[in-house]
Write an enzyme that holds these catalytic residues in place. Structure first.
Site, mmCIF file in Angstrom:
data_model
loop_
_atom_site.group_PDB
_atom_site.id
_atom_site.type_symbol
_atom_site.label_atom_id
_atom_site.label_comp_id
_atom_site.label_asym_id
_atom_site.label_seq_id
_atom_site.Cartn_x
_atom_site.Cartn_y
_atom_site.Cartn_z
ATOM 1 N N GLU A 1 0.832 -1.199 0.000
ATOM 2 C CA GLU A 1 0.000 0.000 0.000
ATOM 3 C C GLU A 1 0.874 1.260 0.000
ATOM 4 O O GLU A 1 1.846 1.364 0.746
ATOM 5 C CB GLU A 1 -0.898 -0.017 1.245
ATOM 6 C CG GLU A 1 -1.918 1.092 1.308
ATOM 7 C CD GLU A 1 -2.874 0.926 2.484
ATOM 8 O OE1 GLU A 1 -3.879 1.655 2.518
ATOM 9 O OE2 GLU A 1 -2.623 0.062 3.365
ATOM 10 N N LYS B 1 -9.148 3.436 -2.768
ATOM 11 C CA LYS B 1 -9.538 2.649 -1.595
ATOM 12 C C LYS B 1 -10.939 3.051 -1.151
ATOM 13 O O LYS B 1 -11.275 4.233 -1.078
ATOM 14 C CB LYS B 1 -8.534 2.876 -0.467
ATOM 15 C CG LYS B 1 -8.655 1.925 0.714
ATOM 16 C CD LYS B 1 -7.479 2.100 1.674
ATOM 17 C CE LYS B 1 -7.527 1.108 2.820
ATOM 18 N NZ LYS B 1 -6.344 1.254 3.727
ATOM 19 N N CYS C 1 -5.787 -3.272 1.827
ATOM 20 C CA CYS C 1 -5.586 -3.410 3.270
ATOM 21 C C CYS C 1 -6.885 -3.566 4.053
ATOM 22 O O CYS C 1 -7.457 -4.641 4.125
ATOM 23 C CB CYS C 1 -4.751 -2.250 3.799
ATOM 24 S SG CYS C 1 -3.984 -2.602 5.415
ATOM 25 N N SER D 1 21.218 -1.291 33.761
ATOM 26 C CA SER D 1 21.096 -1.307 35.220
ATOM 27 C C SER D 1 21.291 -2.682 35.837
ATOM 28 O O SER D 1 21.437 -2.798 37.047
ATOM 29 C CB SER D 1 19.719 -0.777 35.624
ATOM 30 O OG SER D 1 18.712 -1.700 35.238
#
Length: 707
Positions: A45, A114, A175, A357
């Site tokens: 896309e 789309k 999509c 750490s």
């Protein structure tokens, strides 16, 4: 016979607004597809400009440069004799659309806009685009002059149509349309479309891959057909990692699977399939055929081209395969590592610096960087020249070839243990040993001088000296003294990131990595502008529980024995004085809740859309075996108080890899106020009333309030 078709899909590591790079990757994918015999090539896309352009879609430059790239594609010899399906933004009648542009031999066949836009979670397509709402309607689109000069066409079809080649019929989805309840492929399939294509910009979320695969396979299981899915991959400029997984499916079965995590910028998937398998599959589904007999037809664009060849009798057909899924631990190990690599090579920095750490979160971050180094070395070993070129540019050595992941780690990764008088020998040893095993350049330093100087300035000005709680100080003093240590560590992290390579006679600066996990961010269990403030954070979207699993995975698969003591140690900030040399402060005691409970609260708050009252109602059933309603009420109230008090910290949260759907990221995923009325008076009264009702039914004495 003309019944087998060879189609190609791809996963491309596109980068927003990188028109040169995007063009090169598109052309390479087409060349590979043609070399493998494909007659149709599908791309991701908005691949021409890159999916993540965001508000740059408003700019006319983005439209202009997209058409300029399209002109280059149309002119290229690589695009001849293959149907090319590319994605780009197109403006029609002053309205911007997210489109597929399908062309063959310098002629545009169709521009397909789309119709269903993604507009939830991380997606804001309705902000930039308008959905095409005229189903089965096509109009004429007047091409820009630069395209007319290449194609010789003045207008082309624009709208909702399908392509009719000499041998089959193809229809496009984009999509989100696949995920909709009224997906276009349903009606297209009933109208005789045999090949469905889907160009996606779908990002990685932990444990999501099987959902995507199931949706694709189910698209053709009910009424037959071939489904071809393309997706973007990599980091194209923000918090998301697009995870590839290009695939080809037929009649409900997976035929070809692309990789989910890879350092290859271009991956092409090709499959040869028999159209008669689709037709025979559909033949015996009588309910499908009855519906097909009354469907409204799509406009068909006739294409004088065939996806099959007349002499295909001996062409081997691809058979179904079983999809190979990664475990969640593998996803965490690989996805953020690929995201880090893209960020590093595209930011032109020389490596990373991590305040290490000796705890779970920073150690998990170090393991992800080490995983990145392993993937880089493997890619170079497998002949990836693009990765090798990036490596040499990053280390500033045109002759360097990474062969050992630990040795490469030493070039690009600096870890720093910043001790204070409140740090234990145990965390010092754990950080040192882990750094040795992964090969990072490790620095040990002490921040006490800086802390005392800062506190001394305050005492000199105000005439009072704050004390820790154990020495008689108030909660406010205790918290302020912890925050000073945490913030000094951030300042030192950036100082060493900028100058440590300079001091070692090496070029370049380092990106500072943060390591606050998603649960700490949700609660706000971090100091604003401490070591959680960094350039990027690869674990910021991952839960504490999953990070523990990652540590276990790395210990077993990378032979990092230093992780054994790290995973067994209780999480601690080490900001309060030690008790007889041992840690007296733990995270879960500080927070008043466990990390497991935090994950539950996070999922209910975001994914189940639960406010305080709804969360209480859900938890009294979920936890009925371990908590009374009054205890549940107290826990829910405590969480929402702390969440609302600390929500302001999310506005400065370091950009983090998005991996969980309950992420509190304030940038665009979790949009909420950062100034709350933290008493939640109305909501908490509703909870109290419900607790009283429940207790009265059980015959227990009713109290007026729940703490």
């Amino acid at each position: 016979m003309g019944r087998t078709v060879t189609v190609a899909t791809c996963a491309l590591n596109q980068w927003a607004l990188d028109f040169d790079g995007n063009l090169a990757r598109i052309l390479k994918s087409i060349e590979i597809a043609k070399y493998k015999g494909a007659r149709y090539r599908l791309g991701p896309e908005l691949e021409i400009c890159g999916y993540g352009c965001s508000d740059h879609y408003y700019e006319s430059d983005t439209l202009l440069h997209s058409f300029e790239v399209l002109a280059k594609l149309l002119e290229s010899p690589a695009t001849q004799d293959i149907i090319c399906d590319v994605g780009m933004p197109v403006m029609c009648r002053n309205v911007r659309y997210n489109c597929r542009v399908i062309f063959l031999n310098k002629k545009i066949l169709l521009i397909r806009p789309k119709m269903i836009l993604a507009n939830a979670g991380n997606y804001r397509e309705l902000r930039w685009f308008t959905p095409w709402s005229r189903a089965r309607f096509v109009e004429e689109y007047f091409l820009p002059r630069m395209i007319q000069e290449v194609t010789g066409q003045e207008t082309v079809p624009f709208g909702d149509a399908v392509l009719a080649t000499k041998d089959t019929c193809l229809g496009s989805e984009i999509c989100e349309e696949l995920w909709a309840p009224n997906s276009p492929h349903i009606e297209m399939g009933l109208d005789g479309v045999e090949i469905f294509t889907n160009s996606s910009g779908s990002h990685h979320v932990l444990r999501k891959a099987h959902t995507r695969v199931n949706v694709v396979n189910s698209a053709t299981a009910k009424s037959g057909g071939i489904y071809v899915l393309a997706n973007q991959k990599g980091c194209d400029g923000d918090r998301l990692y697009y995870d590839g997984c290009a695939m080809i499916s037929m009649n409900g079965d997976t035929i070809a699977q692309g990789s989910q995590f890879s350092l290859n910028d271009v991956e092409v998937l090709v499959a040869t399939l028999d159209l008669e398998d689709v037709r025979s599959y559909r033949a015996e589904i009588s309910c499908r055929n009855l519906e097909a007999s009354k469907v409204n037809s799509y406009p068909r664009i006739k294409v004088n081209f065939a996806l099959s060849r007349s002499d295909d009798i001996y062409v081997p057909i691809c058979e179904p395969i079983q999809w190979r899924y990664h475990s969640p631990e593998e996803e965490i190990c690989l996805g953020p590592a690929c995201w880090l690599w893209d960020y590093l090579r595209r930011s032109n920095q020389a490596g990373f610096l991590l305040p290490l750490s000796g705890g779970i979160d920073s150690s998990a971050t170090a393991c992800i960087v080490y995983s990145m180094c392993r993937q880089v070395c493997l890619a170079v070993k497998n002949g990836n020249q693009g990765v090798l070129a990036d490596v040499r540019r990053i280390v500033n050595d045109e002759t360097y070839t990474p062969e050992d992941s630990q040795e490469f780690c030493g070039h690009i990764f600096t870890t720093c243990y910043m001790a204070s008088e409140n740090s234990s020998q145990d965390t010092y040893n754990r950080a040192k040993l882990l750094a040795e095993q992964i090969g990072s350049y490790h620095i040990n330093l002490n921040i006490d001088v800086a802390v005392k100087a800062i506190v001394g300035i305050f005492s000199m000005v105000m005439g009072r000296s704050p004390q820790f709680r154990v020495y008689g100080g108030s909660s406010r003093e205790n918290l302020a003294l912890q925050n000073v240590q945490a913030r000094i560590r951030m300042v030192l992290a950036y100082l060493f990131a900028q100058l440590s390579h300079w001091a070692r006679g090496m070029p370049g600066g380092l990106l500072v990595l943060g390591s606050a996990n998603v649960d700490e961010s949700l609660y706000g269990y971090l100091t604003k502008y401490d070591c959680s403030s960094a350039d990027i954070n690869p674990v910021g979207g991952i839960s504490k529980t999953d990070l523990r699993s990652l540590i276990q995975y790395c210990m077993e698969n990378f032979q990092l024995t230093a992780l054994r003591s790290i995973i067994s140690a209780p999480p601690t900030a080490e900001l309060e004085p030690l008790a007889d040399g041992h840690v007296s402060q733990t995270d879960e005691e500080d927070m008043g809740m466990t990390y497991t409970e935090l994950s539950v609260y996070g999922k209910l708050r975001k994914m189940a859309k639960a406010g305080p009252y709804s969360m209480f109602c859900k938890l009294i059933n979920m936890w009925k075996e371990i908590c009374t309603p009054r205890e549940v009420a107290s826990k829910v109230k405590h969480f929402f108080r702390m969440y609302s008090i600390n929500r302001h910290k999310m506005t400065t949260l370091t950009p983090a890899y998005h991996a969980e759907n309950y992420s509190p990221d304030d940038n665009r995923f979790d949009l909420r106020p950062f100034l709350y009325n933290s008493t939640w008076s109305w909501q908490f009264r509703s909870i109290d009333k419900q607790v009283s009702n429940l207790e009265s039914k059980e015959g227990k004495p009713v109290l007026e309030d729940v703490d």
